[in-house]
Motif scaffolding. Structure first.
Motif, PDB file in Angstrom:
ATOM      1  N   SER A 111      -1.513   9.949 -12.999  1.00 56.76           N
ATOM      2  CA  SER A 111      -0.777  11.163 -12.645  1.00 56.76           C
ATOM      3  C   SER A 111      -0.117  10.941 -11.291  1.00 56.76           C
ATOM      4  N   ILE A 112       1.161  11.254 -11.189  1.00 58.43           N
ATOM      5  CA  ILE A 112       1.876  11.039  -9.933  1.00 58.43           C
ATOM      6  C   ILE A 112       1.252  11.857  -8.805  1.00 58.43           C
ATOM      7  N   GLY A 113       0.904  13.121  -9.097  1.00 58.46           N
ATOM      8  CA  GLY A 113       0.317  13.975  -8.070  1.00 58.46           C
ATOM      9  C   GLY A 113      -1.027  13.469  -7.592  1.00 58.46           C
ATOM     10  N   VAL A 114      -1.902  13.127  -8.541  1.00 60.58           N
ATOM     11  CA  VAL A 114      -3.247  12.658  -8.177  1.00 60.58           C
ATOM     12  C   VAL A 114      -3.165  11.304  -7.483  1.00 60.58           C
ATOM     13  N   THR A 115      -2.363  10.396  -8.024  1.00 61.56           N
ATOM     14  CA  THR A 115      -2.247   9.066  -7.413  1.00 61.56           C
ATOM     15  C   THR A 115      -1.669   9.158  -6.006  1.00 61.56           C
ATOM     16  N   SER A 116      -0.707  10.050  -5.798  1.00 63.70           N
ATOM     17  CA  SER A 116      -0.168  10.244  -4.451  1.00 63.70           C
ATOM     18  C   SER A 116      -1.262  10.703  -3.501  1.00 63.70           C
ATOM     19  N   GLY A 117      -2.105  11.604  -3.985  1.00 63.18           N
ATOM     20  CA  GLY A 117      -3.221  12.068  -3.168  1.00 63.18           C
ATOM     21  C   GLY A 117      -4.197  10.956  -2.843  1.00 63.18           C
ATOM     22  N   ILE A 118      -4.433  10.071  -3.802  1.00 62.93           N
ATOM     23  CA  ILE A 118      -5.342   8.940  -3.572  1.00 62.93           C
ATOM     24  C   ILE A 118      -4.751   7.992  -2.526  1.00 62.93           C
ATOM     25  N   LEU A 119      -3.452   7.743  -2.599  1.00 60.48           N
ATOM     26  CA  LEU A 119      -2.817   6.848  -1.634  1.00 60.48           C
ATOM     27  C   LEU A 119      -2.913   7.410  -0.221  1.00 60.48           C
ATOM     28  N   VAL A 120      -2.740   8.726  -0.101  1.00 62.34           N
ATOM     29  CA  VAL A 120      -2.772   9.340   1.231  1.00 62.34           C
ATOM     30  C   VAL A 120      -4.197   9.495   1.742  1.00 62.34           C
ATOM     31  N   LYS A 121      -5.095  10.024   0.904  1.00 62.41           N
ATOM     32  CA  LYS A 121      -6.434  10.385   1.364  1.00 62.41           C
ATOM     33  C   LYS A 121      -7.457   9.255   1.266  1.00 62.41           C
ATOM     34  N   VAL A 122      -7.242   8.327   0.335  1.00 61.63           N
ATOM     35  CA  VAL A 122      -8.215   7.240   0.157  1.00 61.63           C
ATOM     36  C   VAL A 122      -7.695   5.950   0.793  1.00 61.63           C
ATOM     37  N   LEU A 123      -6.520   5.513   0.337  1.00 65.18           N
ATOM     38  CA  LEU A 123      -5.967   4.267   0.871  1.00 65.18           C
ATOM     39  C   LEU A 123      -5.733   4.363   2.379  1.00 65.18           C
ATOM     40  N   CYS A 124      -5.144   5.463   2.823  1.00 61.59           N
ATOM     41  CA  CYS A 124      -4.778   5.609   4.235  1.00 61.59           C
ATOM     42  C   CYS A 124      -5.783   6.438   5.032  1.00 61.59           C
TER      43      CYS A 124
END
Length: 236
Positions: free
Chosen positions: A157-170
């Motif tokens: 999901s674009i929304g969930v994956t974006s959240g993972i990139l911001v909150k988990v990756l970064c």
């Protein structure tokens, strides 16, 4: 630990409930619940008709835990509203889980603001836009140290994956562990660089899933099959 037969019986009940959860994903939920102890509390955000709730509830009962199911049952064609809630309650009752599962029929983003109880396992399968997903991750403020967070439709999901990139990756709060299909497992712990690289390693799979969704919207299922997707539904 309970025997494999116990999971098979739980899945037989859960698989009768309509929804988007594979047997591998149900296994991940089951095993996460079995790692808990007596008195533990599982919070499930997004229950729909109770497919995942059934699996979590039966596992919770076996270890003396409980499940709080959070779902507003929004009216409309997509979510079904009151009829979906009725099916959820019927499915929970049919599985004999009325004393294990507590329903909170409310928006997760609103209930979170008042929530002050300990959480031992968090399962997120709510609205998939960036803002709701990242708000749902804030339920982890009540999660025990090193507690697990399971997220459905991660890397699909674009929304969930974006959240993972911001909150988990970064970020410095969550560690990505592994996944079963689109069900990803995180831990409430500061990530290492190796943990961050595992998030990046999922990006090709995410891009493939977005491409599959485009093909399905264009009614190009034969082309989607060439990419290994033989289903009318989005990848999950």
């Amino acid at each position: 630990m309970t025997s494999p037969t116990a999971f098979e019986q739980a899945w037989e009940l859960g698989d009768q409930v309509p929804g988007w959860l594979t047997v591998d994903q149900a296994t991940m939920l089951w095993e996460a619940a079995l790692r808990l102890g007596p008195g533990a509390r599982i919070v499930e955000i997004g229950s729909h008709q109770g497919r995942s709730t059934t699996v979590l509830g039966i596992a919770a009962r076996s270890v003396g835990a409980t499940v709080v199911a959070v779902d507003p049952f929004v009216e409309g064609r997509l979510f079904g509203g009151t009829p979906t809630r009725a099916r959820f309650e019927k499915n929970v009752a049919s599985a004999g889980l009325t004393d294990v599962v507590q329903l909170e029929a409310e928006y997760s983003t609103e209930l979170r603001k008042r929530w002050d109880k300990r959480i031992d396992l968090l399962y997120i399968d709510g609205k998939h836009d960036y803002w709701t997903y990242t708000d749902d991750m804030l339920w982890s403020e009540n999660l025990v140290a090193n507690g697990e967070i399971l997220v459905h439709d991660a890397f699909s999901s674009i929304g969930v994956t974006s959240g993972i990139l911001v909150k988990v990756l970064c970020g410095n709060r969550y560690t990505y562990v592994d996944r079963a299909g689109s069900l990803a497992r995180f831990r409430l712990a500061e990530p290492s660089w190796a943990d961050r690289r595992r998030v990046l390693a999922e990006m090709p799979w995410f891009l493939r899933n977005v491409w599959i969704k485009v093909l399905l919207r264009l009614r190009l299922r034969p082309v989607a099959r060439l990419f290994g997707h033989d289903s009318p539904y989005d990848p999950y």
